[in-house]
Design an enzyme around this catalytic site. Structure first.
Site, PDB file in Angstrom:
ATOM      1  N   TYR A 153      -3.004  -0.579  10.328  1.00 42.21           N
ATOM      2  CA  TYR A 153      -2.967  -0.892   8.890  1.00 42.21           C
ATOM      3  C   TYR A 153      -1.607  -0.482   8.320  1.00 42.21           C
ATOM      4  O   TYR A 153      -0.976  -1.231   7.562  1.00 42.21           O
ATOM      5  CB  TYR A 153      -4.106  -0.138   8.187  1.00 42.21           C
ATOM      6  CG  TYR A 153      -4.221  -0.398   6.703  1.00 42.21           C
ATOM      7  CD1 TYR A 153      -4.916  -1.497   6.219  1.00 42.21           C
ATOM      8  CD2 TYR A 153      -3.637   0.470   5.768  1.00 42.21           C
ATOM      9  CE1 TYR A 153      -5.038  -1.735   4.856  1.00 42.21           C
ATOM     10  CE2 TYR A 153      -3.746   0.238   4.405  1.00 42.21           C
ATOM     11  CZ  TYR A 153      -4.449  -0.859   3.956  1.00 42.21           C
ATOM     12  OH  TYR A 153      -4.559  -1.096   2.604  1.00 42.21           O
ATOM     13  N   SER A 209       0.852  -1.200   0.000  1.00 37.64           N
ATOM     14  CA  SER A 209       0.000   0.000   0.000  1.00 37.64           C
ATOM     15  C   SER A 209       0.880   1.240   0.000  1.00 37.64           C
ATOM     16  O   SER A 209       2.046   1.193   0.416  1.00 37.64           O
ATOM     17  CB  SER A 209      -0.870   0.004   1.266  1.00 37.64           C
ATOM     18  OG  SER A 209      -1.531   1.235   1.439  1.00 37.64           O
TER      19      SER A 209
HETATM   20  P1  NDP Z   1     -12.189  -5.118  -0.583  1.00 34.18           P
HETATM   21  O1  NDP Z   1     -12.710  -4.996   0.822  1.00 34.18           O
HETATM   22  O2  NDP Z   1     -12.968  -4.499  -1.669  1.00 34.18           O
HETATM   23  O3  NDP Z   1     -11.967  -6.674  -0.944  1.00 34.18           O
HETATM   24  C1  NDP Z   1     -11.278  -7.502  -0.038  1.00 34.18           C
HETATM   25  C2  NDP Z   1     -11.316  -8.926  -0.559  1.00 34.18           C
HETATM   26  O4  NDP Z   1     -10.594  -9.757   0.359  1.00 34.18           O
HETATM   27  C3  NDP Z   1     -12.717  -9.500  -0.652  1.00 34.18           C
HETATM   28  O5  NDP Z   1     -12.802 -10.327  -1.792  1.00 34.18           O
HETATM   29  C4  NDP Z   1     -12.843 -10.333   0.628  1.00 34.18           C
HETATM   30  O6  NDP Z   1     -13.784 -11.381   0.437  1.00 34.18           O
HETATM   31  C5  NDP Z   1     -11.411 -10.851   0.759  1.00 34.18           C
HETATM   32  N1  NDP Z   1     -11.050 -11.248   2.124  1.00 34.18           N
HETATM   33  C6  NDP Z   1     -11.063 -10.479   3.250  1.00 34.18           C
HETATM   34  N2  NDP Z   1     -10.676 -11.201   4.305  1.00 34.18           N
HETATM   35  C7  NDP Z   1     -10.382 -12.454   3.841  1.00 34.18           C
HETATM   36  C8  NDP Z   1      -9.956 -13.659   4.461  1.00 34.18           C
HETATM   37  N3  NDP Z   1      -9.725 -13.721   5.796  1.00 34.18           N
HETATM   38  N4  NDP Z   1      -9.764 -14.750   3.688  1.00 34.18           N
HETATM   39  C9  NDP Z   1      -9.983 -14.705   2.346  1.00 34.18           C
HETATM   40  N5  NDP Z   1     -10.416 -13.582   1.704  1.00 34.18           N
HETATM   41  C10 NDP Z   1     -10.615 -12.482   2.456  1.00 34.18           C
HETATM   42  O7  NDP Z   1     -10.704  -4.533  -0.530  1.00 34.18           O
HETATM   43  P2  NDP Z   1      -9.788  -3.876  -1.698  1.00 34.18           P
HETATM   44  O8  NDP Z   1     -10.043  -4.547  -2.975  1.00 34.18           O
HETATM   45  O9  NDP Z   1      -9.892  -2.413  -1.596  1.00 34.18           O
HETATM   46  O10 NDP Z   1      -8.349  -4.254  -1.145  1.00 34.18           O
HETATM   47  C11 NDP Z   1      -7.592  -5.360  -1.639  1.00 34.18           C
HETATM   48  C12 NDP Z   1      -6.170  -5.229  -1.120  1.00 34.18           C
HETATM   49  O11 NDP Z   1      -5.615  -4.014  -1.586  1.00 34.18           O
HETATM   50  C13 NDP Z   1      -6.043  -5.216   0.400  1.00 34.18           C
HETATM   51  O12 NDP Z   1      -4.871  -5.912   0.788  1.00 34.18           O
HETATM   52  C14 NDP Z   1      -5.909  -3.738   0.703  1.00 34.18           C
HETATM   53  O13 NDP Z   1      -5.252  -3.505   1.921  1.00 34.18           O
HETATM   54  C15 NDP Z   1      -5.079  -3.299  -0.486  1.00 34.18           C
HETATM   55  N6  NDP Z   1      -5.112  -1.868  -0.761  1.00 34.18           N
HETATM   56  C16 NDP Z   1      -6.309  -1.264  -1.084  1.00 34.18           C
HETATM   57  C17 NDP Z   1      -6.326   0.086  -1.366  1.00 34.18           C
HETATM   58  C18 NDP Z   1      -7.572   0.808  -1.763  1.00 34.18           C
HETATM   59  O14 NDP Z   1      -7.510   2.030  -1.932  1.00 34.18           O
HETATM   60  N7  NDP Z   1      -8.702   0.135  -1.937  1.00 34.18           N
HETATM   61  C19 NDP Z   1      -5.104   0.896  -1.276  1.00 34.18           C
HETATM   62  C20 NDP Z   1      -3.924   0.155  -0.925  1.00 34.18           C
HETATM   63  C21 NDP Z   1      -3.945  -1.184  -0.698  1.00 34.18           C
HETATM   64  P3  NDP Z   1     -14.671 -12.004   1.650  1.00 34.18           P
HETATM   65  O15 NDP Z   1     -14.899 -10.895   2.643  1.00 34.18           O
HETATM   66  O16 NDP Z   1     -15.921 -12.477   0.991  1.00 34.18           O
HETATM   67  O17 NDP Z   1     -13.838 -13.120   2.204  1.00 34.18           O
END
Ligand code: NDP
Length: 255
Positions: A159, A146
């Protein structure tokens, strides 16, 4: 140097947390570049929906539902993919969560939930997949770090700590696994409009702050992360190792 170096035809990619948001977009991008993809998340219904949306876009995907914070489930899930779907050539460690609170109010339970999801999972899934890759002497691992790997912001200190650790774990994976033929890199997204940021997107003050803070003057679209991921997953990046590629509309340039 040929454009063919970016072709992922015949490769199998596992993207954790790919039922929505950034993970879904990266699965779509890798699929469009030719890879077969395996979607992961905890919710079978959400995964089936994502699989159908990918199929509509011409991308064939398998589904592997497991919780990335459960190391036994991770080991079982990875071994099942290797046995039944094929050898994992590309792993994207994307699953992650955000939990906001001033640090003085942060509960121990939330700290552990966040660290297990954002950091422990990168070790669990990374190690389980790398053991197979090491035996084959090839493989690409891309960890989703990130902008917050480099800079803190109010109310997200844990975070920031987790993503700083993902950056350094990427370097550690490189020191230990590059000698076995693996490339391990990270992508550092800036601010992207995904469900994770829903509350911020709907907050006019934050929206204005972000547009002022980001040289590009806007939120990122998740499609804008696909190119970095395809590059790092491809032979075009064969000597790139242990790096973080920031995709942030220029925010870090101002720090
Ligand atoms: P979302 O919340 O939109 O999606 C997160 C995804 O992770 C979902 O598919 C969720 O599915 C899955 N997930 C969460 N916990 C678990 C678990 N324990 N096991 C398996 N799957 C899991 O997040 P983003 O797409 O925004 O973020 C994706 C990544 O990018 C993260 O690592 C985030 O920190 C990083 N990031 C995001 C930024 C942003 O601006 N959006 C900026 C910088 C980094 P489900 O809950 O159904 O399991």
């Amino acid at each position: 140097m040929s454009i063919q170096l970016f072709d992922l035809t015949g490769r199998l990619a596992l993207v954790t947390g790919s039922s929505q948001g950034i993970g879904y977009s990266l699965a779509l991008g890798l699929g469009k570049a030719g890879a077969r993809v395996v979607l992961n998340g905890r919710d079978a219904e959400k995964l089936a929906d994502a699989q159908a949306r990918l199929a509509d876009q011409g991308v064939a995907a398998e589904v592997a539902a497991f919780d990335v914070t459960d190391h036994i489930a991770v080991q079982r899930g990875v071994d099942e993919i290797e046995a039944n779907t094929g050898a994992i050539d590309i792993l994207v460690n994307n699953a992650g969560i955000q939990r906001r609170a001033p640090l003085e109010d942060y509960s121990v339970e939330t700290w552990h939930e966040l660290m297990r999801t954002n950091l422990d999972s990168v070790f669990y899934v990374g190690q389980a997949v790398a053991r197979h890759m090491i035996a084959r002497k090839r493989g690409k691992i891309i960890n989703i770090a990130s902008l917050q790997s480099e800079a803190a912001r109010y109310s997200i200190a844990p975070y920031t700590a987790s993503k700083g650790a993902v950056k350094n774990l990427t370097k550690g994976m490189c020191t230990d696994w590059a000698r076995h033929g693996l490339q391990i890199n990270a992508i550092g997204p800036g601010y992207f409009a995904t469900p994770l940021n829903q509350a911020l997107i709907e907050n006019p003050e934050f929206d204005a702050w972000l547009k002022n803070r980001t040289p590009a003057g806007r939120w990122g679209n998740v499609e804008e992360l696909q190119g970095a991921c395809i590059f790092l997953a491809s032979e075009a990046a064969s000597f790139v190792n242990g790096q973080v590629l920031y995709v942030d509309g220029g925010v870090l340039a101002t720090l």
